[in-house]
Scaffold this active site. Structure first.
Site, mmCIF file in Angstrom:
data_model
loop_
_atom_site.group_PDB
_atom_site.id
_atom_site.type_symbol
_atom_site.label_atom_id
_atom_site.label_comp_id
_atom_site.label_asym_id
_atom_site.label_seq_id
_atom_site.Cartn_x
_atom_site.Cartn_y
_atom_site.Cartn_z
ATOM 1 N N HIS A 1 10.054 25.838 -24.021
ATOM 2 C CA HIS A 1 11.024 26.931 -24.133
ATOM 3 C C HIS A 1 11.529 27.363 -22.756
ATOM 4 O O HIS A 1 12.731 27.422 -22.523
ATOM 5 C CB HIS A 1 10.403 28.120 -24.857
ATOM 6 C CG HIS A 1 11.370 29.249 -25.045
ATOM 7 N ND1 HIS A 1 12.124 29.387 -26.182
ATOM 8 C CD2 HIS A 1 11.732 30.257 -24.221
ATOM 9 C CE1 HIS A 1 12.909 30.443 -26.045
ATOM 10 N NE2 HIS A 1 12.685 30.987 -24.856
ATOM 11 N N HIS B 1 15.247 28.255 -18.433
ATOM 12 C CA HIS B 1 15.311 29.164 -17.282
ATOM 13 C C HIS B 1 14.869 28.463 -15.999
ATOM 14 O O HIS B 1 14.361 29.104 -15.090
ATOM 15 C CB HIS B 1 14.408 30.391 -17.517
ATOM 16 C CG HIS B 1 14.833 31.224 -18.670
ATOM 17 N ND1 HIS B 1 15.943 32.045 -18.631
ATOM 18 C CD2 HIS B 1 14.324 31.358 -19.917
ATOM 19 C CE1 HIS B 1 16.086 32.650 -19.802
ATOM 20 N NE2 HIS B 1 15.112 32.254 -20.599
ATOM 21 N N LYS C 1 25.298 29.910 -23.471
ATOM 22 C CA LYS C 1 24.303 30.932 -23.116
ATOM 23 C C LYS C 1 25.080 31.972 -22.310
ATOM 24 O O LYS C 1 25.467 31.724 -21.160
ATOM 25 C CB LYS C 1 23.180 30.318 -22.270
ATOM 26 C CG LYS C 1 22.078 31.309 -21.935
ATOM 27 C CD LYS C 1 20.711 30.791 -22.339
ATOM 28 C CE LYS C 1 19.626 31.825 -22.138
ATOM 29 N NZ LYS C 1 18.380 31.490 -22.811
#
Length: 295
Positions: free
Chosen positions: A167, A183, A229
């Site tokens: 993730h 990220h 995003k």
């Protein structure tokens, strides 16, 4: 003490964690140097967007990363072992993940590499003092494996389709309409190089100046696998062990499902967000509040 930021309340600065994370920053010898090891091209400010949009204004015709010294990157053991993990996952949630014996070996090689660094040793020492880690490094490694690599299902009833590492560092998609996580700057760079990611521009807070090409924390907008995003936040140039150390410390200190710690690292005022999924990391990322070079 708490104060409002946007619609959320923000905790006052955590001095203890700020001190620890600055020590880690100073110890992060594997961090890349902006302008020397890589160059970014910020271009324009991103427009308004909603999660799930398929088309938005593109304020950046070129890639975010103008260049990265890949030879140098891959000569650093923690980066090299980290990069080998990025292709081990099926990015769609709802599709079962299977960890092959080879992938389990790769996970362990990566953990061995980061545990040999001063940054992770400092994290271990700090957690030991808090009685949150076992003194034996092999036990600590097992703990890290469980937090980051143990597979779980994002949605109840599904087969295991996710883990903390996937993730946060690789990224996932939900029903082809939503980008989850992603990220990490290395994954961003590698996906951008393959033309899988389209950088749309930087995101600033109200009345704030544009970021600087030497900034090592950015809020950005991008599209990946057909979805946008609207705002993704990421460290730039830092080593994998630095991010692992920060997020692991906050995760093990946390008692709530969602923890937000306000810290100052170098000139960056950050809100570190860590969400748990049972005994595992659900997500973790930095939110750039401001830099001290701003008014």
């Amino acid at each position: 003490m708490e104060f409002a930021i946007g619609r959320r309340t923000q905790k006052a600065l955590n001095h203890e964690l700020s001190k620890l994370f600055n020590e880690m920053w100073d110890m992060d010898v594997n961090r890349l140097t902006p302008g020397k090891d890589y160059t970014i091209d910020l271009q324009g400010k991103a427009g308004a967007a909603q999660q799930g949009d398929s088309a938005v204004q593109d304020s950046a015709a070129r890639h975010l990363f103008r260049n990265v010294n890949e030879e140098h990157l891959k000569s650093i053991k923690t980066f090299a072992t980290f990069i080998s993990l990025l292709d081990n996952y099926e990015t769609s949630t709802g599709v079962a993940e299977v960890a092959t014996p080879e992938e389990i070996v790769e996970n362990n090689c990566f953990l061995d590499a980061i545990l040999a660094t001063e940054v992770m040793k400092l994290a271990h020492e700090y957690l030991l003092k808090k009685n949150l880690a076992k003194p034996n490094l092999a036990d600590f490694k097992y703990q890290l494996y469980d937090i980051w690599f143990q597979l779980y299902s994002r949605k109840e009833g599904d087969r295991p389709d996710s883990c903390g590492f996937e993730h946060v560092f690789v990224g996932e998609t939900r029903r082809g309409k939503q980008i989850l996580g992603l990220h990490n700057w290395v994954q961003f760079y590698l996906q951008e190089k393959r033309n899988q990611i389209d950088y749309k521009g930087y995101v600033t807070r109200k009345n704030k100046t544009r970021p600087d090409k030497d900034d090592q924390v950015l809020n950005i907008q991008f599209s990946w696998k057909g979805s946008v995003k609207p705002i993704g936040s990421t460290f730039i140039g830092v080593s994998p062990e630095f991010e692992f150390a920060l997020y692991t410390v906050i995760f093990l200190l946390a008692e709530e499902r969602v923890t937000r710690e306000t810290v100052k690292i170098e000139q960056y005022d950050l809100q570190m967000v860590v969400c748990r999924h049972g005994h595992h990391i659900g997500t973790a990322y930095p939110v750039l509040l401001s830099t001290s070079s701003e008014d």
